[in-house]
Design a protein around this motif. Structure first.
Motif, PDB file in Angstrom:
ATOM      1  N   GLY A 118       0.974  -1.144   0.045  1.00 54.95           N
ATOM      2  CA  GLY A 118      -0.117  -0.028  -0.007  1.00 54.95           C
ATOM      3  C   GLY A 118       0.996   1.242  -0.124  1.00 54.95           C
ATOM      4  O   GLY A 118       0.640   2.103  -0.730  1.00 54.95           O
ATOM      5  N   PHE A 119       1.881   1.271   0.712  1.00 50.38           N
ATOM      6  CA  PHE A 119       2.874   2.532   0.828  1.00 50.38           C
ATOM      7  C   PHE A 119       3.502   2.649  -0.377  1.00 50.38           C
ATOM      8  O   PHE A 119       3.917   3.649  -0.845  1.00 50.38           O
ATOM      9  CB  PHE A 119       3.574   2.274   2.171  1.00 50.38           C
ATOM     10  N   LEU A 147      10.292   6.541  17.630  1.00 54.47           N
ATOM     11  CA  LEU A 147       9.238   7.276  18.511  1.00 54.47           C
ATOM     12  C   LEU A 147       9.678   8.732  18.927  1.00 54.47           C
ATOM     13  O   LEU A 147       8.506   9.446  18.928  1.00 54.47           O
ATOM     14  CB  LEU A 147       9.003   6.220  19.717  1.00 54.47           C
ATOM     15  N   TYR A 148      10.893   8.593  19.408  1.00 51.11           N
ATOM     16  CA  TYR A 148      11.068  10.133  19.694  1.00 51.11           C
ATOM     17  C   TYR A 148      11.128  11.218  18.675  1.00 51.11           C
ATOM     18  O   TYR A 148      10.678  12.317  18.954  1.00 51.11           O
ATOM     19  CB  TYR A 148      12.489   9.993  20.607  1.00 51.11           C
ATOM     20  N   ALA A 149      11.409  10.789  17.687  1.00 50.24           N
ATOM     21  CA  ALA A 149      11.323  11.548  16.255  1.00 50.24           C
ATOM     22  C   ALA A 149       9.814  11.704  15.985  1.00 50.24           C
ATOM     23  O   ALA A 149       9.416  13.109  15.817  1.00 50.24           O
ATOM     24  CB  ALA A 149      12.019  10.671  14.916  1.00 50.24           C
ATOM     25  N   GLY A 150       9.041  10.746  16.141  1.00 51.78           N
ATOM     26  CA  GLY A 150       7.343  11.030  16.068  1.00 51.78           C
ATOM     27  C   GLY A 150       7.306  12.145  17.175  1.00 51.78           C
ATOM     28  O   GLY A 150       6.318  13.176  16.735  1.00 51.78           O
ATOM     29  N   ILE A 151       7.684  12.177  18.211  1.00 51.68           N
ATOM     30  CA  ILE A 151       7.135  13.061  19.271  1.00 51.68           C
ATOM     31  C   ILE A 151       7.534  14.502  18.885  1.00 51.68           C
ATOM     32  O   ILE A 151       7.015  15.460  18.942  1.00 51.68           O
ATOM     33  CB  ILE A 151       7.977  12.845  20.691  1.00 51.68           C
ATOM     34  N   HIS A 152       8.751  14.484  18.344  1.00 51.49           N
ATOM     35  CA  HIS A 152       9.540  15.847  17.645  1.00 51.49           C
ATOM     36  C   HIS A 152       8.576  16.398  16.441  1.00 51.49           C
ATOM     37  O   HIS A 152       8.506  17.490  16.395  1.00 51.49           O
ATOM     38  CB  HIS A 152      10.843  15.684  17.233  1.00 51.49           C
ATOM     39  N   LEU A 153       7.961  15.622  15.772  1.00 51.98           N
ATOM     40  CA  LEU A 153       7.056  16.023  14.579  1.00 51.98           C
ATOM     41  C   LEU A 153       5.712  16.019  15.124  1.00 51.98           C
ATOM     42  O   LEU A 153       4.823  16.416  14.305  1.00 51.98           O
ATOM     43  CB  LEU A 153       7.042  14.856  13.680  1.00 51.98           C
ATOM     44  N   GLY A 154       5.243  15.888  16.446  1.00 51.10           N
ATOM     45  CA  GLY A 154       4.029  16.262  16.854  1.00 51.10           C
ATOM     46  C   GLY A 154       3.048  15.008  16.752  1.00 51.10           C
ATOM     47  O   GLY A 154       1.770  15.133  16.846  1.00 51.10           O
ATOM     48  N   VAL A 155       3.650  13.630  16.616  1.00 49.45           N
ATOM     49  CA  VAL A 155       2.677  12.637  16.605  1.00 49.45           C
ATOM     50  C   VAL A 155       2.614  12.245  17.906  1.00 49.45           C
ATOM     51  O   VAL A 155       3.353  12.077  18.727  1.00 49.45           O
ATOM     52  CB  VAL A 155       3.417  11.169  15.731  1.00 49.45           C
ATOM     53  N   ASN A 156       1.343  11.932  18.017  1.00 50.33           N
ATOM     54  CA  ASN A 156       0.692  11.382  19.526  1.00 50.33           C
ATOM     55  C   ASN A 156       1.417   9.786  19.589  1.00 50.33           C
ATOM     56  O   ASN A 156       0.927   9.066  19.095  1.00 50.33           O
ATOM     57  CB  ASN A 156      -0.632  11.136  19.722  1.00 50.33           C
ATOM     58  N   PHE A 171       5.572   8.050   9.144  1.00 50.29           N
ATOM     59  CA  PHE A 171       5.903   7.893   7.778  1.00 50.29           C
ATOM     60  C   PHE A 171       5.287   9.001   6.867  1.00 50.29           C
ATOM     61  O   PHE A 171       5.757   9.464   6.009  1.00 50.29           O
ATOM     62  CB  PHE A 171       5.693   6.460   7.277  1.00 50.29           C
ATOM     63  N   ASN A 172       3.946   9.418   7.262  1.00 50.36           N
ATOM     64  CA  ASN A 172       3.325  10.299   6.186  1.00 50.36           C
ATOM     65  C   ASN A 172       3.708  11.666   6.636  1.00 50.36           C
ATOM     66  O   ASN A 172       3.424  12.547   5.719  1.00 50.36           O
ATOM     67  CB  ASN A 172       1.693  10.173   6.907  1.00 50.36           C
ATOM     68  N   SER A 173       4.330  11.841   7.904  1.00 47.75           N
ATOM     69  CA  SER A 173       5.059  13.306   7.917  1.00 47.75           C
ATOM     70  C   SER A 173       6.375  13.412   7.380  1.00 47.75           C
ATOM     71  O   SER A 173       6.895  14.503   7.685  1.00 47.75           O
ATOM     72  CB  SER A 173       4.847  13.542   9.476  1.00 47.75           C
ATOM     73  N   MET A 174       6.890  12.428   6.915  1.00 43.43           N
ATOM     74  CA  MET A 174       8.341  12.468   6.224  1.00 43.43           C
ATOM     75  C   MET A 174       8.391  12.861   4.671  1.00 43.43           C
ATOM     76  O   MET A 174       9.551  13.015   4.097  1.00 43.43           O
ATOM     77  CB  MET A 174       8.921  10.995   6.219  1.00 43.43           C
ATOM     78  N   GLY A 175       7.276  13.465   4.184  1.00 41.66           N
ATOM     79  CA  GLY A 175       7.323  13.913   2.791  1.00 41.66           C
ATOM     80  C   GLY A 175       7.499  12.812   1.680  1.00 41.66           C
ATOM     81  O   GLY A 175       6.892  11.690   1.968  1.00 41.66           O
ATOM     82  N   ILE A 176       8.025  13.255   0.690  1.00 45.43           N
ATOM     83  CA  ILE A 176       8.296  12.299  -0.387  1.00 45.43           C
ATOM     84  C   ILE A 176       8.892  10.762  -0.115  1.00 45.43           C
ATOM     85  O   ILE A 176       8.552  10.083  -0.588  1.00 45.43           O
ATOM     86  CB  ILE A 176       8.880  12.839  -1.534  1.00 45.43           C
ATOM     87  N   VAL A 205      10.077   4.606   2.709  1.00 44.79           N
ATOM     88  CA  VAL A 205      10.665   4.313   4.107  1.00 44.79           C
ATOM     89  C   VAL A 205       9.698   3.125   4.630  1.00 44.79           C
ATOM     90  O   VAL A 205       9.997   2.231   5.463  1.00 44.79           O
ATOM     91  CB  VAL A 205      10.971   5.259   5.039  1.00 44.79           C
ATOM     92  N   ALA A 206       8.437   3.631   4.591  1.00 39.36           N
ATOM     93  CA  ALA A 206       7.239   2.811   5.262  1.00 39.36           C
ATOM     94  C   ALA A 206       7.068   1.273   4.389  1.00 39.36           C
ATOM     95  O   ALA A 206       6.964   0.491   5.083  1.00 39.36           O
ATOM     96  CB  ALA A 206       5.862   3.280   5.121  1.00 39.36           C
ATOM     97  N   PHE A 207       7.541   1.282   3.174  1.00 46.73           N
ATOM     98  CA  PHE A 207       7.532   0.000   2.093  1.00 46.73           C
ATOM     99  C   PHE A 207       8.464  -0.773   2.865  1.00 46.73           C
ATOM    100  O   PHE A 207       8.672  -1.914   3.142  1.00 46.73           O
ATOM    101  CB  PHE A 207       7.964   0.619   0.789  1.00 46.73           C
TER     102      PHE A 207
END
Length: 439
Positions: free
Chosen positions: A117-118, A269-278, A300-305, A310-312
């Motif tokens: 899907g990704f 996880l901590y990178a997600g916190i930095h990007l505002g992910v709960n 992954f959706n917050s990482m742009g192109i 990366v998700a794949f």
């Protein structure tokens, strides 16, 4: 003539592949994150040597000595009045393997469908991405079937030409993907905080009994002990194999990959916190299913192109980890059908995977009432109970031709190992069983 592994490295990669499953990639990092970070890691490494390796050695020793499937092995080595119990535990291993594979194939199908899907999203094929990334009965049926066929394809080819050959391909691929993802994730803002949390222990936490119990449970489950997979792999080793060295090698590779999984997930996880992910639920970080299917996709959706690709790679990593586990566990019912029911391997494979497919279908159709119940029954009851029984067989119930007893007579180190397996390990396993089943 009974099938066997052709090389030592082939066995190590196959056995480590059996151990390296979804629990390593999502279970271990979750336990680390929620039990003191680096403190949990240190306790975990100690517990691997104290409990997990002796339990792994015991399971492999049973299979190697009996040179048979779990039903025959546990019946043969549970001597005297314990023989009916051994036979019952052998049948429970076969049934438990089928039940475990029924939900494991469903989850593995989710991993594969998310990878594709990704990838479709990365190439702008939104119609396909929408179908693949949104849950539906049709999607789940198709991709569970795809993963069942992949497992059947490998197992159908036998031990040397199927399991061993594919393990030599899949395990290096898994490690390469894992290292590449770690390298990328560590470049993200906030990842360094997660790295510090993971690698710098707070020694004041190491006396916390909850960390010790959690580490014992995770170490045991991480090595895939308790459903007969390692027993059947041990039975495929040639006579005279050094089980002690092989157990250490398998445990070392499994622990190394779990460690790498922590290097990937916790900084993510901590990178997600930095990007505002709960990423939290109260005072704890989100783990396991929600981590994989909610938190990380949002990251992954917050990482742009680069995000979809990366998700794949991440979900393909999980798909490979799942496949190395399913091909190992499927060998338990297949070997039973070959040795006890005298079926040819193609028929035994088709019959075993058909039964597993039927269970998987029931789980998909009646997901709410059945799925959680089956997962709990297998992981929280049967796994620790079977692991405890293996230790009792080696330490107490197996008297004649007990390989460990014989070689321990001439070695102080092996004498200590035998006493360790006989007395300390059953106590620790009882604690694990009580904690995961009733805690």
């Amino acid at each position: 003539m009974r099938d066997s592994f052709h090389s030592r490295i082939g066995f190590i990669l196959a056995a480590a592949g059996s151990a390296v499953g979804l629990g390593n990639i999502w279970g271990f990092p979750t336990q680390v994150a929620n039990h003191g970070g680096g403190a949990f890691l240190l306790v975990y490494l100690c517990v691997i040597f104290i409990l997990a390796i002796p339990a792994l050695y015991s399971e492999m020793l049973i299979g190697h000595s009996a040179q048979a499937n779990p039903v025959r092995s546990l019946t043969q080595l549970s001597e005297g009045r314990a023989r009916p119990i051994g036979r019952l535990m052998g049948y429970l291993n076969v049934l438990g393997s089928c039940l475990m594979l029924s939900f494991y194939h469903v989850v593995a199908g989710w991993m594969l469908v998310h990878a594709l899907g990704f990838l479709a999203r990365g190439f702008g094929i939104e119609v396909a991405a929408e179908f693949l990334l949104n849950s539906s009965l049709t999607r789940d049926l198709i991709f569970t079937a795809v993963f069942l066929l992949a497992t059947a394809y490998v197992v159908f080819q036998g031990v040397e030409k199927g399991i061993e050959r594919w393990s030599k391909r899949l395990m290096p691929t898994l490690v390469v993907l894992l290292v590449a993802l770690i390298a990328y994730m560590l470049t993200l803002p906030g990842a360094d905080e997660g790295l510090k949390k993971y690698l710098v222990p707070d020694f004041s936490l190491m006396t916390d009994t909850s960390i010790l119990v959690a580490a014992m449970g995770q170490a045991f489950f991480s090595l895939s002990i308790g459903l007969g997979g390692m027993m059947i792999y041990g039975s495929y080793l040639k006579p005279g194999a050094n089980l002690g060295r092989l157990s250490l090698s398998v445990a070392a590779l499994d622990t190394f990959i779990a460690f790498l999984a922590g290097l990937l997930i916790i900084p993510a996880l901590y990178a997600g916190i930095h990007l505002g992910v709960n990423v939290g639920e109260g005072s704890k970080l989100i783990g396991e299913g929600q981590l994989i299917f909610a938190v990380l996709p949002e990251l992954f959706n917050s990482m742009g192109i680069a995000g979809p690709f990366v998700a794949f790679a991440f979900f393909m990593l999980l798909s490979i980890a799942a496949l190395t586990s399913t091909i190992a566990q499927a060998e338990v019912p297949v070997s039973y059908c070959i040795e006890e029911r005298k079926l040819k391997r193609p028929v035994a494979t088709a019959l075993s995977l058909s039964v597993i497919a039927m269970f998987s279908l029931l789980l998909i159709l009646f997901f709410e009432p059945l799925f959680g119940w089956v997962v709990t029954a297998v992981t929280q009851f049967q796994l620790p109970l079977s692991g405890l029984f293996y230790l009792l067989v080696v330490g107490w119930l197996w008297h004649r031709s007990n390989h460990l007893k014989a070689i321990a007579a001439g070695s102080v180190g092996l004498t200590l190992l035998r006493w360790h397996i006989r007395y300390l390990c059953p106590v620790l396993m009882s604690i694990v069983f009580y904690h995961v089943a009733f805690g």
